[in-house]
Design a protein around this motif. Structure first.
Motif, PDB file in Angstrom:
ATOM      1  N   ALA A 180       0.816  -1.216   0.000  1.00 38.87           N
ATOM      2  CA  ALA A 180       0.000   0.000   0.000  1.00 38.87           C
ATOM      3  C   ALA A 180       0.850   1.266   0.000  1.00 38.87           C
ATOM      4  N   GLY A 181       2.161   1.107   0.124  1.00 39.96           N
ATOM      5  CA  GLY A 181       3.067   2.251   0.031  1.00 39.96           C
ATOM      6  C   GLY A 181       3.355   2.949   1.338  1.00 39.96           C
ATOM      7  N   LEU A 182       3.020   2.331   2.471  1.00 38.70           N
ATOM      8  CA  LEU A 182       3.276   2.970   3.763  1.00 38.70           C
ATOM      9  C   LEU A 182       4.773   3.127   3.982  1.00 38.70           C
ATOM     10  N   LYS A 183       5.174   4.313   4.435  1.00 37.81           N
ATOM     11  CA  LYS A 183       6.612   4.567   4.596  1.00 37.81           C
ATOM     12  C   LYS A 183       6.881   5.438   5.809  1.00 37.81           C
ATOM     13  N   SER A 184       8.154   5.654   6.053  1.00 39.46           N
ATOM     14  CA  SER A 184       8.597   6.442   7.199  1.00 39.46           C
ATOM     15  C   SER A 184       7.965   7.830   7.163  1.00 39.46           C
ATOM     16  N   GLY A 185       7.532   8.277   8.333  1.00 41.06           N
ATOM     17  CA  GLY A 185       6.922   9.595   8.440  1.00 41.06           C
ATOM     18  C   GLY A 185       5.417   9.599   8.238  1.00 41.06           C
ATOM     19  N   GLU A 186       4.856   8.471   7.824  1.00 42.05           N
ATOM     20  CA  GLU A 186       3.417   8.376   7.635  1.00 42.05           C
ATOM     21  C   GLU A 186       2.766   7.731   8.862  1.00 42.05           C
ATOM     22  N   ARG A 187       1.445   7.565   8.800  1.00 41.10           N
ATOM     23  CA  ARG A 187       0.696   7.150   9.988  1.00 41.10           C
ATOM     24  C   ARG A 187      -0.244   5.984   9.666  1.00 41.10           C
ATOM     25  N   LEU A 188      -0.327   5.053  10.611  1.00 44.24           N
ATOM     26  CA  LEU A 188      -1.259   3.934  10.548  1.00 44.24           C
ATOM     27  C   LEU A 188      -2.090   3.944  11.820  1.00 44.24           C
ATOM     28  N   TRP A 189      -3.420   3.767  11.648  1.00 44.51           N
ATOM     29  CA  TRP A 189      -4.320   3.652  12.798  1.00 44.51           C
ATOM     30  C   TRP A 189      -4.957   2.276  12.794  1.00 44.51           C
ATOM     31  N   THR A 190      -5.144   1.719  13.984  1.00 45.58           N
ATOM     32  CA  THR A 190      -5.836   0.441  14.110  1.00 45.58           C
ATOM     33  C   THR A 190      -6.587   0.391  15.430  1.00 45.58           C
TER      34      THR A 190
ATOM     35  N   SER B 108       4.428   5.868  12.063  1.00 42.79           N
ATOM     36  CA  SER B 108       3.940   5.957  13.438  1.00 42.79           C
ATOM     37  C   SER B 108       2.583   5.274  13.518  1.00 42.79           C
ATOM     38  N   VAL B 109       2.231   4.855  14.726  1.00 44.22           N
ATOM     39  CA  VAL B 109       1.006   4.086  14.934  1.00 44.22           C
ATOM     40  C   VAL B 109       0.141   4.795  15.979  1.00 44.22           C
ATOM     41  N   ASP B 110      -1.162   4.786  15.735  1.00 42.21           N
ATOM     42  CA  ASP B 110      -2.118   5.282  16.722  1.00 42.21           C
ATOM     43  C   ASP B 110      -3.336   4.358  16.701  1.00 42.21           C
ATOM     44  N   PHE B 111      -4.226   4.566  17.653  1.00 45.67           N
ATOM     45  CA  PHE B 111      -5.352   3.661  17.836  1.00 45.67           C
ATOM     46  C   PHE B 111      -6.663   4.435  17.836  1.00 45.67           C
ATOM     47  N   VAL B 112      -7.736   3.726  17.473  1.00 44.12           N
ATOM     48  CA  VAL B 112      -9.090   4.268  17.506  1.00 44.12           C
ATOM     49  C   VAL B 112      -9.871   3.436  18.505  1.00 44.12           C
ATOM     50  N   ASP B 113     -10.527   4.081  19.453  1.00 44.71           N
ATOM     51  CA  ASP B 113     -11.201   3.367  20.532  1.00 44.71           C
ATOM     52  C   ASP B 113     -12.309   2.465  19.987  1.00 44.71           C
ATOM     53  N   ILE B 114     -12.701   1.498  20.801  1.00 39.27           N
ATOM     54  CA  ILE B 114     -13.653   0.475  20.359  1.00 39.27           C
ATOM     55  C   ILE B 114     -15.087   0.863  20.707  1.00 39.27           C
TER      56      ILE B 114
END
Length: 383
Positions: free
Chosen positions: A65-75, A93-99
């Protein structure tokens, strides 16, 4: 001990594996193609790429999907650490979304709120990975709508959810995502021992995933940068990995897939028995999403205002020979993620869930008598 999950291996499964062991191919052979073709057909996707495990599938999906340094992933915070680690592997970097407190899945409402704030701050994610926790589908239509509004790509973590349905389609059809990831660990819906797969409807992503699975190497002349030196010639055109699955595993997976609907029917029947047997106890189970049908990888209950505390109930059930578990410790609570700046107060619904959740035994080989023992123990402790 009644385990919380267990594989179901038949004589037909064993025969399929033995046939490969007696063949000319133990890896990179025709059994893998057969498995991938069967997986794609079962899920209703155009393509499937089988890999060494579900974590590898997540990693390769992010790379493709092209994810690279300096970008963001949420799960979701309510998942195994791999759903987040795959972003860190790419330098993001990684962040989360509450359930959602009813479905235990990523809340689409919380996602929209977080996206609105991120848009104001210029911190929007490039990838969002909703997790179909316990086999229950997420609100994929709404997540897809938000992806189109805010410009992120969607990778479904369907590791728990092979055979589940969403709005009349099998999970993995990728109607609301770029890719969907499966896991074939022994406690999952079907097993290859270890193993995973990525489903997609994009031919471009499919070809890239196949390259990344094997070191970025190509053997097709039209993909090479130079003229071949001879029939032995290959080129590495990008940096990939050795994330291959073996023919031995693929043969087991193909055989298991023939019984997937049987496995899921059994899981659903057992889930219904839990619903009936536990009615009236201070336990809340996972609520179904409108339009979704769970694969029931896990049967999770939340303990509410009982005379027995959460840890005490867990320990008493274990002492009685019932192998309950807890899925999951919120990812951000792990020491590694705490060092990245996360704290318990960031995600209150995930915190409340963690204080209350217990996974009860659920697998196709669980007998009604064994399940009744689980139910009776809970009635005795909580009734």
């Amino acid at each position: 001990m009644i385990p919380y999950g267990r594989q179901d291996i038949s004589e037909a499964d064993i025969e399929e594996v033995v046939a490969v062991l007696r063949s000319d191919w133990l890896t990179q052979g025709p059994a893998i193609d057969r498995f991938e073709t069967a997986l794609a057909a079962y899920c209703g996707a155009k393509h499937a790429v089988a890999v060494s495990n579900g974590t590898a599938a997540l990693h390769l999906s992010c790379l493709a999907a092209g994810l690279k340094s300096g970008e963001r992933l949420w799960t979701s915070p309510n998942t195994f650490v791999a759903s987040a680690n795959c972003g860190l592997y790419c330098g993001a970097s990684v962040d989360f979304v509450d359930i959602d407190p009813a479905t235990f899945n990523m809340s689409a409402v919380a996602l929209q709120t977080k996206l609105e704030a991120a848009a104001r701050d210029g911190q929007l994610p490039q990838i969002v990975i909703p997790v179909h926790f316990a086999g229950q589908p997420c609100d994929m239509a709404e997540i897809r709508r938000l992806s189109e509004q805010y410009g992120f790509r969607v990778i479904e973590d369907a590791s728990h959810a092979l055979g589940g349905d969403y709005r009349g389609e099998k999970i993995g059809a990728c109607s609301h995502s770029e890719m969907a990831v499966l896991s074939f660990h022994p406690v999952k819906i079907i097993t290859t021992g270890e193993g995973g797969a990525i489903l997609t409807n994009s031919t471009e992503l499919y070809e890239k995933l196949r390259r990344l699975r094997t070191h970025g190497i190509v053997r097709e002349p039209h993909l090479m940068e130079n003229q071949p030196d001879g029939p032995w010639y290959y080129e590495q055109i990008e940096l990939g990995f050795n994330y291959r699955i073996t023919d031995i595993q693929a043969a087991l997976g193909t055989s298991q897939l023939r019984r997937a609907d049987q496995f899921i029917a059994r899981r659903r029947m057992l889930a219904e028995r839990y619903q009936r047997g536990l009615a009236g106890l201070p336990l809340v189970s996972q609520m179904p999403l409108d339009g979704g049908v769970s694969a029931w990888h896990l049967y999770v209950v939340r303990l509410k205002a009982a005379r027995v505390g959460h840890r005490e109930l867990f320990e008493k059930l274990r002492a009685a020979g019932i192998g309950v578990n807890l899925h999951y410790i919120p990812v951000y609570r792990q020491p590694y993620y705490q060092r990245l700046g996360f704290s318990a107060g960031n995600f209150p619904e995930a915190e409340a869930y963690y204080r209350e959740a217990i996974s009860l035994p659920l697998y196709p080989g669980l007998s009604e008598a064994a399940q009744d023992s689980v139910i009776n123990q809970l009635v005795n402790l909580l009734g």
